[in-house]
Design a protein around this motif. Structure first.
Motif, short mmCIF file in Angstrom:
data_model
loop_
_atom_site.label_atom_id
_atom_site.label_comp_id
_atom_site.label_asym_id
_atom_site.label_seq_id
_atom_site.Cartn_x
_atom_site.Cartn_y
_atom_site.Cartn_z
N ASN A 35 85.13 -45.82 -184.89
CA ASN A 35 84.49 -45.75 -183.65
C ASN A 35 85.35 -46.16 -182.33
N PHE A 36 85.59 -45.10 -181.46
CA PHE A 36 86.33 -45.50 -180.25
C PHE A 36 85.29 -45.33 -179.20
N GLY A 37 84.11 -45.52 -179.48
CA GLY A 37 83.25 -45.25 -178.22
C GLY A 37 82.12 -46.26 -178.02
N SER A 38 81.91 -47.28 -178.82
CA SER A 38 80.98 -48.29 -178.45
C SER A 38 81.91 -49.52 -178.08
N PHE A 39 81.32 -50.48 -176.71
CA PHE A 39 81.89 -51.53 -176.12
C PHE A 39 81.90 -52.66 -177.00
N ASN A 40 81.99 -52.52 -178.27
CA ASN A 40 82.02 -53.81 -179.23
C ASN A 40 83.47 -54.19 -179.20
N ASP A 42 70.23 -26.61 -173.25
CA ASP A 42 71.70 -26.81 -173.72
C ASP A 42 72.24 -27.76 -172.53
N HIS A 43 71.17 -28.62 -172.09
CA HIS A 43 71.85 -29.44 -170.96
C HIS A 43 72.46 -30.40 -171.76
N PRO A 44 73.66 -30.79 -171.20
CA PRO A 44 74.56 -31.63 -172.08
C PRO A 44 73.87 -32.84 -172.52
N SER A 45 73.06 -33.52 -171.72
CA SER A 45 72.52 -34.84 -172.23
C SER A 45 71.35 -34.59 -173.06
N GLN A 46 70.93 -33.31 -173.27
CA GLN A 46 69.60 -32.98 -173.88
C GLN A 46 69.84 -33.41 -175.43
N ASN A 47 71.00 -33.38 -175.84
CA ASN A 47 71.03 -33.38 -177.42
C ASN A 47 72.01 -34.96 -177.65
N TYR A 48 71.47 -35.79 -178.16
CA TYR A 48 72.25 -36.92 -178.19
C TYR A 48 72.88 -36.67 -179.47
N ASP A 49 73.97 -37.60 -179.47
CA ASP A 49 74.44 -37.64 -180.97
C ASP A 49 73.83 -38.96 -181.71
N VAL A 50 73.57 -38.53 -182.79
CA VAL A 50 72.67 -39.37 -183.74
C VAL A 50 73.74 -40.30 -184.38
N VAL A 51 73.40 -41.36 -184.47
CA VAL A 51 74.18 -42.72 -185.39
C VAL A 51 73.33 -42.98 -186.42
N THR A 52 73.68 -42.88 -187.63
CA THR A 52 72.80 -43.27 -188.56
C THR A 52 73.44 -44.68 -189.03
N GLY A 53 72.74 -45.35 -189.26
CA GLY A 53 73.39 -46.93 -189.70
C GLY A 53 74.02 -47.68 -188.54
N PRO A 54 74.71 -48.51 -188.91
CA PRO A 54 74.92 -49.61 -187.90
C PRO A 54 76.07 -48.86 -186.96
N PRO A 55 76.00 -49.20 -185.73
CA PRO A 55 76.97 -48.74 -184.71
C PRO A 55 78.22 -49.52 -184.65
N SER A 75 76.19 -49.61 -176.58
CA SER A 75 76.59 -48.45 -176.03
C SER A 75 75.28 -47.87 -175.71
N THR A 76 75.06 -46.88 -174.71
CA THR A 76 73.84 -46.31 -174.23
C THR A 76 73.34 -45.35 -175.17
N ARG A 77 72.06 -45.06 -174.74
CA ARG A 77 71.41 -43.95 -175.73
C ARG A 77 72.35 -42.44 -175.59
N GLN A 78 72.71 -42.31 -174.17
CA GLN A 78 73.66 -41.27 -174.18
C GLN A 78 75.02 -40.88 -174.70
N GLU A 79 75.45 -42.29 -174.76
CA GLU A 79 76.51 -42.29 -175.60
C GLU A 79 76.94 -42.38 -177.00
N MET A 80 77.07 -43.67 -177.53
CA MET A 80 77.32 -43.74 -178.73
C MET A 80 75.99 -44.70 -179.33
N ALA A 125 85.35 -41.28 -183.71
CA ALA A 125 84.11 -41.10 -182.91
C ALA A 125 84.51 -41.37 -181.56
N LEU A 126 84.36 -40.48 -180.52
CA LEU A 126 84.51 -40.87 -179.14
C LEU A 126 83.17 -40.28 -178.25
N THR A 127 83.28 -40.56 -177.17
CA THR A 127 82.09 -40.33 -176.44
C THR A 127 82.32 -39.98 -174.79
#
Lengths: 573, 484
Positions: free
Chosen positions: B113-118, B87-100, A216-221, B436-438
């Motif tokens: 996880n319903f967000g990564s292309f895995n 408060d720009h929507p892309s200013q604050n990234y979601d932080v993933v702790t540990g493996p995605p 995923s990308t930095r801005q997404e997941m 988890a969605l994005t």
């Protein structure tokens, strides 16, 4: 072979005049420059006849800006060699046409991949002319590139042995391995290309925990906590407010410059800038103007003209002006005249983008790059860019600068929005190696390596000069180009060195100007003195064999050299 | 042409060459009358030009040094970057702790996880990890050089061979960055003056590749073959007018297999027909479909049963289904080999770290050993697609077999910004309930055709039916609460 004629006499007297600084005499005839650097204008191969006459001597009176001696030399091409080189290309071209003719008439077997029958009537996919060079020049010496390796690219490496039974059109593998080739080609400046030690351990641990991908990308997941930690560390290392990292060094340039400038902006770019900077500048849609390599007069003139005349046709003032330079130029071995660039940038209110791909880790007393090397303030550089591929033995690139800049990139960088984020083990390698350089791992290994690299560089460069080669670039640059000139010598040099178990990089046109083919060595901190000596002996031997000791200004080992702390004490020869 | 004009002063200067003068006089007598008249007129013209001042010299605007200094003093550049609001929507990234991976910790909350292309769940596959680890122990992490200069490792060669074999093409070439793959491949072939026909919905890396190629770009309506044919016909007429130019103008169609931005599939068989009819080459971007579509995961060509040799170039990244890093192009050697010297991202960039190449090889092993995995994925995709239907206020965009769907607002709230905020609150609602969605992120100002804001819903083989049901009902709840 060597030329000791009048030209060089007048040449060196001209240098002495231009070189105003005391105590940096050109006694040995070396073209050194502290205040102004002296170099024959090298990029006029369109007019070969006037080549020898065209020398431009620049002398700026900016000696005061430098905190340390700045020695850079680009010995001019001996006339005879230049003529022979053109003849060499001439002969190759004639034979190329001859062989193309024979291929056409099926006298000679043609190995080129062919368009499939169904698509024969399509417009040709690429110009035949483009391939003339590939087919008839590159193919003859193709074995010098893409040599596959099967070990760590450290001080020594193992090569997969290749053979070709059809003059390099195809390669086969014998299954044997050429063991322990001294690696003078990889950009392993600080020796962090390792498969043991703290970096590899840390990377291994992360691999087990995280896996290798992110998907995923930095801005997404794909914004991992490790990424954020690395970026904080990078910012601290560089001495800037904030930093952001990207998955590929090339893309760091090509995908971020467009986020910074656009239409109505002007980019001033050094003529020898890397392809990624050029691509980034092009993608940005800004106007691009090119100044002579590391030539401050040329840069100042462009800056003045730009501000005075504004945009072409409309004469509106430029929105902003961005200067693109590199720390160390990887083909010339030159170091950017950063103090002067910063002075100019301040005077003309331009912004400065500094690409430290080769200089980060490799220059400066604690490896913080060209800014530290000159004792400057990192906040004077607006955009500090660099890569993790080289000194850190990882992959990717970074941009550092003011917080506003990085915040903007976080939301507008193409890379942050569309590209998959960096692989966790690679991130871990960066964190560990960077902490090691900073001494935060509680050892002095990092610092020692930085010092070792500086020593190795000075030693290796000096010895090559003493042997009588033409060596380009700055005395402190770990990138060491050795001039070969003739096209036939490119292949011969690479092969002869490999026979002596030394892996070197040879480059010719189009990576260099057509007559300035060269070999390039990259000095590493992990090279021991024995390895360097072994390499130097082999280079000297091959140099005699191929007659490439062209220098007319060979430095004598006995002369006292203008080096201080890093000079080797031992007696040489 | 007589080289010695009658009044050439230069020749007169050449003293001592009497015969030249004699010849001149002779030539003067022998020359035809029209010649003399012409030369006479020319001489008069020159004299007139020299002595008359019928035109005014343009007012010279040479600035004095002082004026220049003033201009330089006055010039104020724009700031390097415009300020970004906090408060720009892309200013604050979601932080993933540990493996995605399948179970993911986003902003401190453990979620599914319903967000990564895995897609194939290979990211935390033990075999892949072990292979990568072994590679790390052998080669270290970085390659410290581009492919040309001791940056080619035996694993790179192996991976290229394996990819070519997997895709059943002659050759494959790997890049160290997924984004750079198609973005480098397009400008390697398409140059200034060439023409590229491209789908409007193409992803950003294609757009950048096109921009770098500086070719002539013609957009056709998304998946609209009639529109494409119209453009091709137009071009054909153009070509008939100027056949000489047409003979050197390369033509390409650039499409995606499964579109990243719309999650639907390209009509490949029709495209191939058009290719031969109008003699245009096809470049196919398969980042979303490689390792997803087809019985063996070979992508759209296998899905439609199209002969892969009919596609000139296929590119895909190894960051989605393969769950490593980097990308590749494959096709016939005649096409692919050209990139080894002209693909900028290939020649000028450090090569892929060997451990990532090894991981990709192992991923290919798994895909080859057990093609069943693709059937499982397809089932999950269909399930996700089905359960997401009929959520009030949200519409599902994409094919039933696409692994990364888009959920768009049925009715926009008015502005893009408020839409984005609404979708974000749906995501936050789900995050709180372990889903988890994005959002699909775009550079609003850079996109050629900006897709409407949407939530990505990614199906992977690791998701169980219950998890999918849970996610769907969670989104439904969120929509009911937030989209009143």
């Amino acid at each position: 072979m060597r030329f000791g004629s009048k030209t060089s006499m007048t040449e060196s007297s001209a240098i002495r005049e231009a070189n105003g600084g005391p105590g940096h005499g050109a006694a040995n005839g070396l073209k050194v420059g502290r205040n102004g650097w002296v170099k024959n204008q090298k990029h006029h191969h369109k007019k070969p006849s006037s080549y020898a006459e065209e020398k431009v001597h620049h002398s700026a009176c900016n000696g005061g800006l430098y905190s340390r001696p700045f020695y850079e030399s680009f010995e001019e091409t001996p006339m005879l060699v230049a003529v022979l080189t053109y003849m060499g290309y001439g002969i190759l071209t004639i034979f190329g046409y001859l062989r193309d003719f024979m291929r056409q008439w099926k006298i000679e077997k043609c190995h080129i991949a062919r368009e499939r029958e169904e698509q024969k009537d399509f417009v040709p996919l690429y110009q035949d002319f483009e391939n003339f060079y590939t087919r008839n020049l590159y193919m003859r010496i193709r074995d010098n590139w893409n040599r596959p390796i099967c070990s760590v690219p450290g001080d020594k490496m193992d090569l997969v042995e290749r053979v070709s039974y059809d003059y390099n059109w195809t390669f086969g593998y014998t299954g044997r391995v050429v063991k322990d080739v001294i690696n003078m080609g990889s950009y392993n400046y600080l020796g962090f290309a390792e498969n043991t030690g703290s970096c590899a351990e840390a990377a291994a641990e992360v691999t087990v925990k995280y896996g290798v991908g992110v998907s995923s990308t930095r801005q997404e997941m794909g914004n991992l906590d490790r990424h954020e930690e690395m970026e904080k560390l990078v910012a601290r290392f560089l001495g800037v407010e904030s930093a952001m990292a990207f998955g590929m060094g090339f893309a760091t340039n090509s995908m971020n410059i467009p986020a910074l400038t656009g239409k109505g902006c002007l980019i001033l770019s050094d003529e020898l800038n890397h392809a990624s900077l050029v691509l980034g500048a092009r993608l940005s849609g800004s106007t691009i103007r090119v100044f002579k390599h590391n030539n401050m007069q040329s840069l100042e003139k462009l800056l003045r003209d730009a501000i005075v005349h504004g945009q072409p046709r409309t004469h509106r003032p430029w929105k902003k002006i961005l200067i693109l330079v590199e720390g160390i130029y990887s083909m010339e071995g030159s170091i950017i005249r950063l103090p002067e660039v910063i002075a100019l940038k301040k005077k003309y209110k331009a912004y400065l983008y500094l690409d430290e791909a080769h200089s980060i880790g490799a220059l400066g007393p604690s490896g913080r790059g060209v800014v530290e090397y000159f004792g400057l303030d990192p906040t004077d550089v607006d955009i500090m860019m660099g890569t993790f591929t080289k000194s850190f033995g990882a992959a990717g690139g970074y941009i550092g600068g003011k917080k506003e800049l990085i915040d903007y990139l976080r939301s507008h960088s193409h890379s942050a929005v569309y590209a998959t984020s960096m692989s966790p083990p690679v991130v871990e390698q960066i964190i560990t190696s960077m902490k090691c350089i900073m001494g935060e791992d509680g050892t002095t290994i990092g610092r020692e390596r930085v010092q070792q690299l500086a020593e190795n560089t000075v030693y290796f460069r000096r010895r090559l000069r003493e042997i009588g080669f033409i060596i380009y670039g700055n005395n402190d640059s770990p990138v060491v180009p050795l001039m070969l000139y003739l096209p036939a010598k490119i292949g011969a040099f690479g092969r002869e060195m490999l026979k002596r178990n030394i892996g070197v990089v040879v480059v010719g046109f189009p990576a260099t100007p057509i007559i300035e083919s060269r070999a390039r060595f990259c000095v590493s901190a992990s090279h021991t003195k024995e390895m360097l000596d072994q390499a130097l002996n082999a280079i000297s031997e091959v140099g005699d064999l191929l007659q490439v000791k062209y220098s007319r200004h060979r430095i004598l080992p006995a002369l006292d050299r203008p080096f201080d702390e890093t000079t080797y004490e031992e007696c040489e020869d | 042409m007589t080289s010695a004009g009658p009044c050439d002063p230069e020749l007169k200067m050449a003293a001592g060459q009497q015969w030249v003068l004699v010849e001149m006089v002779q030539a003067f007598y022998e020359a035809p009358a029209y010649h003399l008249i012409l030369e006479g007129i020319l001489i008069l013209w020159i004299i007139r030009l020299l002595f008359s001042k019928t035109y005014k010299l343009q007012e010279r605007s040479d600035l004095t040094e002082k004026e220049k200094e003033e201009l330089i003093e006055e010039w104020q550049p724009e700031p390097l970057v415009p300020p970004v609001s906090k408060d720009h929507p892309s200013q604050n990234y979601d932080v993933v702790t540990g493996p995605p991976s399948h179970k993911i910790i986003v902003n401190g909350k453990e979620c599914i996880n319903f967000g990564s292309f895995n897609f194939l769940g290979l990211l935390d596959n033990e075999r892949v990890k072990q292979k990568a680890l072994a590679s790390l122990r052998k080669y270290g992490v970085g390659t410290c050089g581009p492919r040309g200069f001791y940056g080619t490792f035996d694993v790179h060669l192996e991976l290229e061979e394996r990819l070519a074999k997997f895709m059943r093409t002659e050759e494959a070439i790997i890049y160290s960055y997924g984004f750079a793959t198609i973005a480098s491949a397009i400008p390697a072939y398409s140059k200034r003056g060439d023409i590229v026909f491209v789908d409007e919905a193409s992803c950003f890396s294609i757009q950048k590749g096109l921009q770098a190629s500086r070719s002539f770009i013609k957009y056709f309506k998304h998946n609209d073959m009639e529109d494409l044919e119209r453009l091709l016909k137009e071009q054909e007429l153009e070509d008939q007018k100027n056949p000489r130019k047409a003979r050197v103008t390369r033509r390409f169609i650039v499409v995606e297999g499964l579109y990243m931005n719309t999650a639907d599939i390209c009509p490949l068989p029709e495209l191939v027909k058009l290719k031969y009819k109008y003699k245009v080459r096809i470049f196919l971007e398969e980042s979303m479909s490689f390792g997803v579509l087809g019985e063996h995961g070979r992508g759209v060509t296998e899905h439609f049963g199209v002969n892969i040799d009919d596609i000139d170039l296929i590119s895909a990244n190894m960051e989605n289904a393969v769950a490593s890093i980097g990308g590749f192009c494959c096709g016939r050697s005649f096409v692919i080999d050209h990139q080894r010297l002209s693909g900028q991202g290939y020649c000028f960039s450090a090569s892929l770290p060997p451990m990532l190449a090894s991981a990709a090889i192992e991923a290919l092993n798994i895909m080859e050993e057990d093609p069943e995995i693709f059937t499982v994925l397809r089932e999950k995709c269909k399930h996700v697609h089905k359960t997401l239907q009929g959520i009030p206020g949200l519409k599902v965009v994409g094919e039933a077999f696409a692994p990364a769907l888009h959920l768009q607002l049925e009715n926009s709230t008015g502005s893009r910004e408020s839409d984005v905020r609404t979708l974000r609150s749906i995501i936050d609602y789900c995050l709180d309930r372990q889903i988890a969605l994005t959002q699909a992120r775009y550079l609003d100002k850079e996109e050629r055709f900006l897709p409407p804001p949407s939530i990505r819903v990614v199906a992977t083989v690791e998701q169980t039916e219950e998890e999918i049901e849970k996610a769907a009902s969670c989104i439904r709840e969120a929509a009911l609460t937030i989209l009143k």
